[in-house]
Every structure is written in structure tokens, then in C-alpha cells.
Design a protein around this motif. Sequence first.
Motif, PDB file in Angstrom:
ATOM      1  N   ASN A 131      -0.379   9.702 -13.376  1.00 47.53           N
ATOM      2  CA  ASN A 131      -1.182  10.861 -13.777  1.00 47.53           C
ATOM      3  C   ASN A 131      -2.448  11.003 -12.938  1.00 47.53           C
ATOM      4  N   LEU A 132      -3.044   9.893 -12.544  1.00 49.70           N
ATOM      5  CA  LEU A 132      -4.210   9.958 -11.665  1.00 49.70           C
ATOM      6  C   LEU A 132      -3.807  10.458 -10.280  1.00 49.70           C
ATOM      7  N   ILE A 133      -2.637  10.041  -9.814  1.00 49.52           N
ATOM      8  CA  ILE A 133      -2.129  10.506  -8.525  1.00 49.52           C
ATOM      9  C   ILE A 133      -1.789  11.992  -8.598  1.00 49.52           C
ATOM     10  N   GLU A 134      -1.212  12.417  -9.709  1.00 47.42           N
ATOM     11  CA  GLU A 134      -0.890  13.843  -9.897  1.00 47.42           C
ATOM     12  C   GLU A 134      -2.158  14.689  -9.890  1.00 47.42           C
ATOM     13  N   HIS A 135      -3.245  14.147 -10.445  1.00 53.69           N
ATOM     14  CA  HIS A 135      -4.518  14.876 -10.455  1.00 53.69           C
ATOM     15  C   HIS A 135      -5.033  15.116  -9.044  1.00 53.69           C
ATOM     16  N   ASN A 136      -4.637  14.254  -8.101  1.00 55.27           N
ATOM     17  CA  ASN A 136      -5.026  14.431  -6.698  1.00 55.27           C
ATOM     18  C   ASN A 136      -4.080  15.358  -5.952  1.00 55.27           C
ATOM     19  N   GLY A 137      -3.051  15.862  -6.632  1.00 59.93           N
ATOM     20  CA  GLY A 137      -2.142  16.800  -6.007  1.00 59.93           C
ATOM     21  C   GLY A 137      -1.083  16.168  -5.131  1.00 59.93           C
ATOM     22  N   ILE A 138      -0.879  14.858  -5.259  1.00 59.22           N
ATOM     23  CA  ILE A 138       0.098  14.168  -4.412  1.00 59.22           C
ATOM     24  C   ILE A 138       1.510  14.331  -4.964  1.00 59.22           C
ATOM     25  N   ILE A 139       1.637  14.299  -6.282  1.00 58.07           N
ATOM     26  CA  ILE A 139       2.932  14.536  -6.921  1.00 58.07           C
ATOM     27  C   ILE A 139       2.766  15.653  -7.944  1.00 58.07           C
ATOM     28  N   SER A 140       3.869  16.217  -8.384  1.00 59.28           N
ATOM     29  CA  SER A 140       3.808  17.326  -9.333  1.00 59.28           C
ATOM     30  C   SER A 140       3.572  16.815 -10.752  1.00 59.28           C
ATOM     31  N   GLU A 141       3.056  17.689 -11.579  1.00 54.42           N
ATOM     32  CA  GLU A 141       2.818  17.333 -12.980  1.00 54.42           C
ATOM     33  C   GLU A 141       4.120  16.995 -13.688  1.00 54.42           C
ATOM     34  N   ARG A 142       5.205  17.630 -13.287  1.00 58.88           N
ATOM     35  CA  ARG A 142       6.507  17.387 -13.896  1.00 58.88           C
ATOM     36  C   ARG A 142       6.996  15.963 -13.659  1.00 58.88           C
ATOM     37  N   SER A 196       0.841  -1.196   0.000  1.00 57.67           N
ATOM     38  CA  SER A 196       0.000   0.000   0.000  1.00 57.67           C
ATOM     39  C   SER A 196       0.867   1.233   0.000  1.00 57.67           C
ATOM     40  N   SER A 197       0.634   2.124  -0.965  1.00 57.84           N
ATOM     41  CA  SER A 197       1.358   3.374  -1.025  1.00 57.84           C
ATOM     42  C   SER A 197       0.728   4.368  -0.076  1.00 57.84           C
ATOM     43  N   ASN A 198       1.393   5.515   0.107  1.00 62.71           N
ATOM     44  CA  ASN A 198       0.864   6.543   0.989  1.00 62.71           C
ATOM     45  C   ASN A 198      -0.499   7.005   0.517  1.00 62.71           C
ATOM     46  N   SER A 199      -1.394   7.252   1.451  1.00 64.50           N
ATOM     47  CA  SER A 199      -2.753   7.670   1.112  1.00 64.50           C
ATOM     48  C   SER A 199      -2.746   9.088   0.593  1.00 64.50           C
ATOM     49  N   SER A 200      -3.779   9.409  -0.179  1.00 63.08           N
ATOM     50  CA  SER A 200      -3.866  10.741  -0.772  1.00 63.08           C
ATOM     51  C   SER A 200      -4.296  11.756   0.262  1.00 63.08           C
ATOM     52  N   SER A 201      -3.890  12.991   0.006  1.00 62.85           N
ATOM     53  CA  SER A 201      -4.329  14.077   0.869  1.00 62.85           C
ATOM     54  C   SER A 201      -5.700  14.582   0.484  1.00 62.85           C
ATOM     55  N   SER A 254       0.247  -2.631  -5.898  1.00 63.50           N
ATOM     56  CA  SER A 254       0.278  -1.552  -4.917  1.00 63.50           C
ATOM     57  C   SER A 254      -1.052  -0.810  -4.983  1.00 63.50           C
ATOM     58  N   ALA A 255      -1.480  -0.302  -3.843  1.00 64.45           N
ATOM     59  CA  ALA A 255      -2.773   0.382  -3.779  1.00 64.45           C
ATOM     60  C   ALA A 255      -2.623   1.762  -3.173  1.00 64.45           C
ATOM     61  N   ILE A 256      -3.503   2.663  -3.575  1.00 60.51           N
ATOM     62  CA  ILE A 256      -3.513   4.021  -3.029  1.00 60.51           C
ATOM     63  C   ILE A 256      -4.948   4.546  -3.051  1.00 60.51           C
ATOM     64  N   GLY A 257      -5.297   5.348  -2.048  1.00 56.50           N
ATOM     65  CA  GLY A 257      -6.629   5.939  -2.000  1.00 56.50           C
ATOM     66  C   GLY A 257      -6.633   7.321  -2.634  1.00 56.50           C
ATOM     67  N   LEU A 258      -7.492   7.514  -3.626  1.00 53.64           N
ATOM     68  CA  LEU A 258      -7.595   8.797  -4.325  1.00 53.64           C
ATOM     69  C   LEU A 258      -8.996   9.376  -4.124  1.00 53.64           C
ATOM     70  N   SER A 259      -9.051  10.673  -3.892  1.00 52.01           N
ATOM     71  CA  SER A 259     -10.354  11.322  -3.702  1.00 52.01           C
ATOM     72  C   SER A 259     -10.908  11.801  -5.039  1.00 52.01           C
ATOM     73  N   HIS A 260     -12.217  11.763  -5.143  1.00 48.82           N
ATOM     74  CA  HIS A 260     -12.886  12.160  -6.386  1.00 48.82           C
ATOM     75  C   HIS A 260     -14.275  12.680  -6.023  1.00 48.82           C
ATOM     76  N   TYR A 261     -14.687  13.736  -6.687  1.00 50.26           N
ATOM     77  CA  TYR A 261     -16.047  14.241  -6.489  1.00 50.26           C
ATOM     78  C   TYR A 261     -16.882  13.835  -7.695  1.00 50.26           C
ATOM     79  N   PHE A 262     -17.879  12.979  -7.447  1.00 50.29           N
ATOM     80  CA  PHE A 262     -18.726  12.477  -8.529  1.00 50.29           C
ATOM     81  C   PHE A 262     -19.873  13.428  -8.790  1.00 50.29           C
ATOM     82  N   GLN A 263     -20.068  13.758 -10.057  1.00 50.84           N
ATOM     83  CA  GLN A 263     -21.198  14.583 -10.476  1.00 50.84           C
ATOM     84  C   GLN A 263     -21.813  13.951 -11.703  1.00 50.84           C
ATOM     85  N   ALA A 264     -23.049  13.534 -11.589  1.00 49.14           N
ATOM     86  CA  ALA A 264     -23.727  12.849 -12.680  1.00 49.14           C
ATOM     87  C   ALA A 264     -23.906  13.776 -13.873  1.00 49.14           C
ATOM     88  N   PRO A 265     -23.881  13.225 -15.098  1.00 49.53           N
ATOM     89  CA  PRO A 265     -24.147  14.041 -16.282  1.00 49.53           C
ATOM     90  C   PRO A 265     -25.519  14.706 -16.201  1.00 49.53           C
TER      91      PRO A 265
END
Length: 235
Positions: free
Chosen positions: A44-55, A3-8, A79-90
Motif C-alpha cells: 500500500n505504501l508502494i501503491e501510494h507512490n504510484g509504482i503499482i495500481s491500487e487494485r 533491493s526492489s526496483n526504485s520508485s519513480s 527487501s528494500a525500496i526507495g519511496l518519495s515523500h514530501y514532508f510538511q510539518a503540522p
Amino acid sequence: MSSSNSSSGNSSSGNNSIFLPPSQTRLVTIAAHVDHGKTTLADNLIEHNGIISERLAGTLRYMDSNPEEQRRGITMKSSAIGLSHYFQAPAGKQKKQNATPDGPRIIHLVDSPGHTDFSWHVSSAYQACDACLLVVDAVEGMGARTHQVFREALTHQLVPTLVINKMDRLCTHLGLTPTEAYLRTRLLLESVNAAASAMITSLHQQQEQDQDELRRQEQEQQEESHSNNSSSSSS
């Protein structure tokens, strides 16, 4: 499974916790042929959560926490990591009855190995997860391992979501025009759909054969039981 570090957490979610009710939690695994870009997609999904930089996304290999994985440049264990996401239906589905309500979600992302030597990690991930991302290289197409993980996902009653990766290679590597790249991508989609159709048909036939065999065995057991009862009555 490590398990990798959890997302902020993403600020748009309004909830930084990685522990939400089951109705707001999804377990998603990434599967593909080796070197088709699973770990890069995860970056890239982890970067979208702000955990690592885009670079660093795509080069850090954040999920490959084992030094040997970093040295060899391949994923050797899940390996697993928890990523946050806000779901908004179409817009068209928001007013439908029984529609999934908007709100925060936690996506537990599992990056599994692509090399066949570590295939048991993929099987374990399928058993634990309720969704699957199937990554396919736009240039290489469906490899042998892609067919294997695709079939295994269907066997575990998962419906893979296709992710066509490395689209830029159609122009930079093959030198295709936009029209040629479109046609190549369409052929890839057709090949994936054809493979899915063949696999589903094969699985249904196998299930029917298994059910026929089970019914035959039950019938034989009933006949044997009836025969034994008849013999006991005669004696």
C-alpha cells in the motif's frame, strides 16, 4: 538484503531522485509477527507512490521478488525500496525553532521476514535503519514474535511506530459493533503500552547490572594492580 526496483517518485515531491542528502533520507523497517500484514502494508505504501495500481496493492506482494516467496506466501529475506515523500510539518510546529524544514524526503523502506527462521534478517535491518514500524493484527493482538521484534527494536535504540492492521476483521471476522471494536482496540493499545513499559524497565535494569559489573571488574583490576605495585616495592 535484496533491493526492489526504485520508485519513480510522487509528483508532489518535485524530486524523483532516490539519492538525497542524509538529512533528507530515512531508513525505515517494517517488523511484525508472521502474517500480521507487513508485506501488505508495504504494498500500500508502494501503491501510494504510484509504482503499482491500487487494485494490485495487498495481493501483488511487490517486495517478495523471490519466486519461492511468492509460492509460499511468506517473506524469506529482507527487501528494500526507495519511496518519495514530501514532508510538511503540522501547522503548530512550523514556527518552532529548530523545526524540521518542509521538503522532499526519500524513505528507504525495508520489509523484513516475520518468521522466526529468518530472524537474522530482522536484526540486520534494525542495525541499518533509524526507524521501525511495528505492525500488529487488530484481532490476533501481540504474538510471540511481536514481543521478540519489539524488544530487539528497543535494544537497538529504535522507537517503534505502532501500526494496527486489519481493523476490518473486528467487524467482518468477530462481528463486533463499533463500540465493541473501539473497546477491543483500546485494550490492544493498553497491552502494547504495558509490554513496552515492561521491556524498557527490563532493559534499564540490565544496563544498570552491566554497568555495576563493569565497575566491579575495574575496581578489582585496580586493587590487583595496587597489590602488585606494593609487592614490587617491598622486594
